[in-house]
Scaffold this motif. Structure first.
Motif, PDB file in Angstrom:
ATOM      1  N   GLU A  22     109.616 -23.243  14.800  1.00  0.00           N
ATOM      2  CA  GLU A  22     110.717 -22.474  15.372  1.00  0.00           C
ATOM      3  C   GLU A  22     110.276 -21.050  15.711  1.00  0.00           C
ATOM      4  O   GLU A  22     110.675 -20.493  16.740  1.00  0.00           O
ATOM      5  CB  GLU A  22     111.899 -22.451  14.415  1.00  0.00           C
ATOM      6  CG  GLU A  22     113.132 -21.725  14.927  1.00  0.00           C
ATOM      7  CD  GLU A  22     113.783 -22.394  16.127  1.00  0.00           C
ATOM      8  OE1 GLU A  22     114.630 -21.744  16.776  1.00  0.00           O
ATOM      9  OE2 GLU A  22     113.456 -23.570  16.407  1.00  0.00           O
ATOM     10  N   ALA A  23     109.461 -20.445  14.839  1.00  0.00           N
ATOM     11  CA  ALA A  23     108.970 -19.094  15.113  1.00  0.00           C
ATOM     12  C   ALA A  23     108.147 -19.079  16.415  1.00  0.00           C
ATOM     13  O   ALA A  23     108.289 -18.169  17.251  1.00  0.00           O
ATOM     14  CB  ALA A  23     108.136 -18.589  13.941  1.00  0.00           C
ATOM     15  N   LYS A  24     107.291 -20.079  16.609  1.00  0.00           N
ATOM     16  CA  LYS A  24     106.503 -20.169  17.842  1.00  0.00           C
ATOM     17  C   LYS A  24     107.412 -20.348  19.055  1.00  0.00           C
ATOM     18  O   LYS A  24     107.192 -19.747  20.111  1.00  0.00           O
ATOM     19  CB  LYS A  24     105.515 -21.327  17.739  1.00  0.00           C
ATOM     20  CG  LYS A  24     104.360 -21.092  16.782  1.00  0.00           C
ATOM     21  CD  LYS A  24     103.409 -22.281  16.769  1.00  0.00           C
ATOM     22  CE  LYS A  24     102.214 -22.026  15.867  1.00  0.00           C
ATOM     23  NZ  LYS A  24     101.295 -23.203  15.832  1.00  0.00           N
ATOM     24  N   LYS A  25     108.433 -21.173  18.902  1.00  0.00           N
ATOM     25  CA  LYS A  25     109.362 -21.422  19.999  1.00  0.00           C
ATOM     26  C   LYS A  25     110.112 -20.149  20.398  1.00  0.00           C
ATOM     27  O   LYS A  25     110.268 -19.847  21.588  1.00  0.00           O
ATOM     28  CB  LYS A  25     110.354 -22.510  19.582  1.00  0.00           C
ATOM     29  CG  LYS A  25     111.406 -22.837  20.610  1.00  0.00           C
ATOM     30  CD  LYS A  25     112.357 -23.907  20.083  1.00  0.00           C
ATOM     31  CE  LYS A  25     113.490 -24.180  21.069  1.00  0.00           C
ATOM     32  NZ  LYS A  25     114.435 -25.204  20.533  1.00  0.00           N
ATOM     33  N   LEU A  26     110.564 -19.407  19.397  1.00  0.00           N
ATOM     34  CA  LEU A  26     111.290 -18.174  19.679  1.00  0.00           C
ATOM     35  C   LEU A  26     110.402 -17.148  20.377  1.00  0.00           C
ATOM     36  O   LEU A  26     110.822 -16.482  21.330  1.00  0.00           O
ATOM     37  CB  LEU A  26     111.862 -17.601  18.388  1.00  0.00           C
ATOM     38  CG  LEU A  26     113.015 -18.404  17.761  1.00  0.00           C
ATOM     39  CD1 LEU A  26     113.355 -17.862  16.381  1.00  0.00           C
ATOM     40  CD2 LEU A  26     114.243 -18.374  18.660  1.00  0.00           C
ATOM     41  N   ARG A  27     109.185 -17.014  19.903  1.00  0.00           N
ATOM     42  CA  ARG A  27     108.269 -16.058  20.539  1.00  0.00           C
ATOM     43  C   ARG A  27     107.953 -16.483  21.971  1.00  0.00           C
ATOM     44  O   ARG A  27     107.894 -15.643  22.884  1.00  0.00           O
ATOM     45  CB  ARG A  27     106.979 -15.944  19.722  1.00  0.00           C
ATOM     46  CG  ARG A  27     107.162 -15.278  18.370  1.00  0.00           C
ATOM     47  CD  ARG A  27     105.830 -15.008  17.708  1.00  0.00           C
ATOM     48  NE  ARG A  27     105.999 -14.480  16.360  1.00  0.00           N
ATOM     49  CZ  ARG A  27     105.920 -15.232  15.253  1.00  0.00           C
ATOM     50  NH1 ARG A  27     105.646 -16.534  15.352  1.00  0.00           N
ATOM     51  NH2 ARG A  27     106.104 -14.690  14.073  1.00  0.00           N
ATOM     52  N   ALA A  28     107.751 -17.782  22.175  1.00  0.00           N
ATOM     53  CA  ALA A  28     107.459 -18.275  23.525  1.00  0.00           C
ATOM     54  C   ALA A  28     108.632 -18.056  24.470  1.00  0.00           C
ATOM     55  O   ALA A  28     108.451 -17.896  25.685  1.00  0.00           O
ATOM     56  CB  ALA A  28     107.110 -19.764  23.469  1.00  0.00           C
ATOM     57  N   GLY A  29     109.859 -18.032  23.901  1.00  0.00           N
ATOM     58  CA  GLY A  29     111.047 -17.805  24.703  1.00  0.00           C
ATOM     59  C   GLY A  29     111.335 -16.341  24.962  1.00  0.00           C
ATOM     60  O   GLY A  29     112.364 -16.011  25.555  1.00  0.00           O
ATOM     61  N   GLY A  30     110.471 -15.465  24.465  1.00  0.00           N
ATOM     62  CA  GLY A  30     110.619 -14.045  24.746  1.00  0.00           C
ATOM     63  C   GLY A  30     111.223 -13.222  23.629  1.00  0.00           C
ATOM     64  O   GLY A  30     111.377 -12.002  23.767  1.00  0.00           O
ATOM     65  N   GLU A  31     111.553 -13.846  22.503  1.00  0.00           N
ATOM     66  CA  GLU A  31     112.119 -13.086  21.380  1.00  0.00           C
ATOM     67  C   GLU A  31     111.013 -12.254  20.730  1.00  0.00           C
ATOM     68  O   GLU A  31     109.946 -12.765  20.400  1.00  0.00           O
ATOM     69  CB  GLU A  31     112.745 -14.031  20.363  1.00  0.00           C
ATOM     70  CG  GLU A  31     113.392 -13.323  19.177  1.00  0.00           C
ATOM     71  CD  GLU A  31     114.517 -12.407  19.596  1.00  0.00           C
ATOM     72  OE1 GLU A  31     114.312 -11.158  19.534  1.00  0.00           O
ATOM     73  OE2 GLU A  31     115.582 -12.923  20.010  1.00  0.00           O
ATOM     74  N   SER A  32     111.274 -10.964  20.524  1.00  0.00           N
ATOM     75  CA  SER A  32     110.276 -10.080  19.920  1.00  0.00           C
ATOM     76  C   SER A  32     110.779  -9.417  18.651  1.00  0.00           C
ATOM     77  O   SER A  32     109.983  -8.818  17.915  1.00  0.00           O
ATOM     78  CB  SER A  32     109.847  -9.000  20.921  1.00  0.00           C
ATOM     79  OG  SER A  32     110.974  -8.230  21.337  1.00  0.00           O
ATOM     80  N   ASP A  33     112.062  -9.515  18.377  1.00  0.00           N
ATOM     81  CA  ASP A  33     112.623  -8.897  17.175  1.00  0.00           C
ATOM     82  C   ASP A  33     112.210  -9.710  15.942  1.00  0.00           C
ATOM     83  O   ASP A  33     112.567 -10.886  15.805  1.00  0.00           O
ATOM     84  CB  ASP A  33     114.146  -8.830  17.280  1.00  0.00           C
ATOM     85  CG  ASP A  33     114.770  -8.111  16.109  1.00  0.00           C
ATOM     86  OD1 ASP A  33     114.996  -8.766  15.067  1.00  0.00           O
ATOM     87  OD2 ASP A  33     115.024  -6.893  16.227  1.00  0.00           O
ATOM     88  N   LYS A  34     111.454  -9.073  15.036  1.00  0.00           N
ATOM     89  CA  LYS A  34     110.942  -9.794  13.868  1.00  0.00           C
ATOM     90  C   LYS A  34     112.060 -10.318  12.983  1.00  0.00           C
ATOM     91  O   LYS A  34     111.955 -11.410  12.397  1.00  0.00           O
ATOM     92  CB  LYS A  34     110.017  -8.874  13.064  1.00  0.00           C
ATOM     93  CG  LYS A  34     108.708  -8.543  13.771  1.00  0.00           C
ATOM     94  CD  LYS A  34     107.806  -7.690  12.885  1.00  0.00           C
ATOM     95  CE  LYS A  34     106.495  -7.390  13.592  1.00  0.00           C
ATOM     96  NZ  LYS A  34     105.600  -6.543  12.747  1.00  0.00           N
ATOM     97  N   GLY A  35     113.138  -9.564  12.849  1.00  0.00           N
ATOM     98  CA  GLY A  35     114.253 -10.006  12.022  1.00  0.00           C
ATOM     99  C   GLY A  35     114.908 -11.265  12.554  1.00  0.00           C
ATOM    100  O   GLY A  35     115.217 -12.190  11.792  1.00  0.00           O
ATOM    101  N   ARG A  36     115.128 -11.318  13.877  1.00  0.00           N
ATOM    102  CA  ARG A  36     115.736 -12.500  14.476  1.00  0.00           C
ATOM    103  C   ARG A  36     114.807 -13.708  14.374  1.00  0.00           C
ATOM    104  O   ARG A  36     115.257 -14.837  14.137  1.00  0.00           O
ATOM    105  CB  ARG A  36     116.086 -12.226  15.931  1.00  0.00           C
ATOM    106  CG  ARG A  36     117.225 -11.227  16.133  1.00  0.00           C
ATOM    107  CD  ARG A  36     117.724 -11.264  17.567  1.00  0.00           C
ATOM    108  NE  ARG A  36     118.750 -10.251  17.801  1.00  0.00           N
ATOM    109  CZ  ARG A  36     118.527  -9.070  18.344  1.00  0.00           C
ATOM    110  NH1 ARG A  36     117.279  -8.748  18.701  1.00  0.00           N
ATOM    111  NH2 ARG A  36     119.503  -8.214  18.522  1.00  0.00           N
TER     112      ARG A  36
END
Length: 492
Positions: free
Chosen positions: A139-153
């Motif tokens: 999930e962390a990889k998926k979120l980063r790949a989707g453009g999420e950069s906020d570490k808390g989220r």
């Protein structure tokens, strides 16, 4: 330092049990506890609901985590006190399902060994405790790949994915629909055990393990904090390694339940306040859990009203990877586990899979393990075979499945179900029957009291008195006394 099997996850449930006497007003302060979107149902188990599977089911999870509930690393001095080191895999080292039957006050709890080898959400098979970390990482990889950069989220989203995967893998294995989820980590266990002034335990013999920090004398003793953590995480120098560690966790939980529900704790505002503070600081719940409703459900539960068991185990020393012959896991049969879980509340056993054999199976015991033929017959009954006569046979070392020519496929299925037994066609076997002869070295399903597939369904609560596992290296183990929150539970 690698720590395996860290946490007993009882604190939250026991605080809520205690709240029936401590008062609703104080429990309302728990409403600001950390929540996570773990359960699919929009409302969870609502007040007065009678779940279709016969019980309100709570998954209690202990994580091997060196962080607080916000994901912040624990201070170095705290890690030293916990004897935990500064790193660990993101594993779920304790899995306990608490079953509260519809319309009943007898609470049943069962453990799933952390190394149980099962299908994992997302594909493939692995140890059950890896489901959390695998889903969290994906999930962390998926979120980063989707453009999420906020570490808390990213942290919050990936933790939720890990929790949901853990819930799913437990549901898939047990057939139990999880209604609620509770999670603790190293810090919360440490604080909960200290809050009530320690927990009374009993050991059959003195034991020492530098890795976990365990250093205990024989007999009864009170433990708290780091010592309590060492007690439930020790696996080295125990006769059955991980399986004895599971029993340690159950015994500690039983004693903790009895102590929290005792008059001395309930009447002590200081202890109750410290216990509730510990829960608020580090326990995570699913988003739908109505704690006040749960208190109402638990009215009337006494210190002796909680019983503990372990799911059936086929092989505790399962070599699951031919490329790495020294790697071991705990082999479990999902059909046995599902029948066992249903039997704890008297529910009907799950229906056999389509296409299962209909032959009548006669089982005889050619070894010295008492009651083995009956337990194996129950295992096969749970898989759809018709039970025939059971009894004893002349002593022999190896096991054998004998069959008439027309039942070759069913005989092969039975041999596989029982751990890969030898088969032999025989004209002496009556038409429509298959004969199973269990030798003295048999170590498959049913070898230990409480480990048979249909025992839970047939015997109901009686199945709770056994550990539900086989001894290390396939040796049979005599039936162990039941673990209850009112009992004197002395263990290895």
């Amino acid at each position: 330092m690698r720590i395996a099997g860290k946490i007993v996850v009882s604190g939250l449930a026991l605080v809520v049990f205690a709240g029936t006497a401590y008062g609703y007003a104080t429990l309302q302060s728990l409403e600001d506890i950390t929540r996570s979107n773990v359960i699919d149902s929009p409302g969870g188990a609502t007040p007065g609901e009678q779940p279709a599977d016969g019980a309100v089911d709570i998954l209690m999870v202990g994580r091997d985590s060196r962080t607080d509930k916000q994901g912040n690393p624990l201070p170095a001095d705290m890690l030293r006190e916990l004897r935990a080191g500064d790193s660990a895999d993101d594993l779920t080292d304790t899995l306990i399902v608490l079953r509260i039957p519809n319309g009943q006050q007898a609470v049943q709890a069962f453990s799933i060994p952390r190394d149980s080898y099962v299908p994992i959400p997302g594909g493939g098979k692995d140890k059950i405790n890896s489901a959390f970390g695998r889903a969290k990482l994906a999930e962390a990889k998926k979120l980063r790949a989707g453009g999420e950069s906020d570490k808390g989220r990213i942290e919050e989203g990936s933790l939720t994915a890990g929790r949901r995967a853990t819930r799913q893998v437990v549901e898939d294995l047990t057939g139990v629909t999880i209604d609620h989820y509770a999670e603790v980590n190293l810090l919360s266990f440490y604080q909960i055990s200290k809050a009530i002034g320690g927990v009374q335990v009993c050991l059959n013999q003195a034991t020492h393990d530098p890795d976990s920090g365990a250093n205990f004398v024989k007999g009864e003793q009170k433990i708290a904090g780091a010592d309590a953590l060492a007690f439930v995480r020790q696996r080295k120098n125990l006769p059955r390694s991980d399986l004895d560690r599971v029993r340690r966790q159950q015994v500690f939980l039983a004693s903790l339940a009895g102590q929290v529900l005792s008059a001395g704790t309930l009447a002590d505002p200081g202890k109750m306040g410290a216990l509730i503070d510990a829960v608020k600081e580090s326990v995570v719940l699913d988003q739908n859990w109505d704690l006040l409703d749960f208190v109402a459900r638990m009215r009337g539960v006494s210190g002796g009203g909680i019983k503990f068991a372990t799911v059936p185990v086929v092989n505790p020393d399962y070599r699951y990877n031919p490329a790495h012959p020294t790697w071991t896991a705990v082999q479990v049969d999902p059909e046995q586990v599902e029948t066992f879980a249903a039997g704890l509340i008297g529910a009907a056993a799950p229906k056999p899979a389509a296409g299962s054999g209909k032959a009548t199976v006669d089982v005889s015991n050619a070894g010295s393990t008492e009651g083995l033929a009956g337990r194996v017959a129950d295992v096969l009954k749970g898989k759809g075979f018709t039970p025939g006569p059971t009894g004893n046979a002349p002593t022999r070392r190896t096991s054998l499945v004998r069959y008439p020519a027309a039942l070759a496929d069913e005989a092969k299925s039975i041999a596989n179900d029982l751990g890969g037994l030898t088969t032999a066609e025989s004209a002496d076997v009556p038409a429509g029957h298959i004969e199973v002869v269990l030798g003295s070295v048999y170590s498959g399903p049913g070898v230990a009291a409480g480990g048979g597939a249909a025992l839970g369904a047939a015997g109901g609560g009686a199945a709770l008195g056994a550990a539900g596992s086989v001894a290390a290296r396939g040796a049979a183990r005599t039936e162990e006394p039941p673990i209850t929150s009112a009992g004197e539970n002395c263990v290895d």
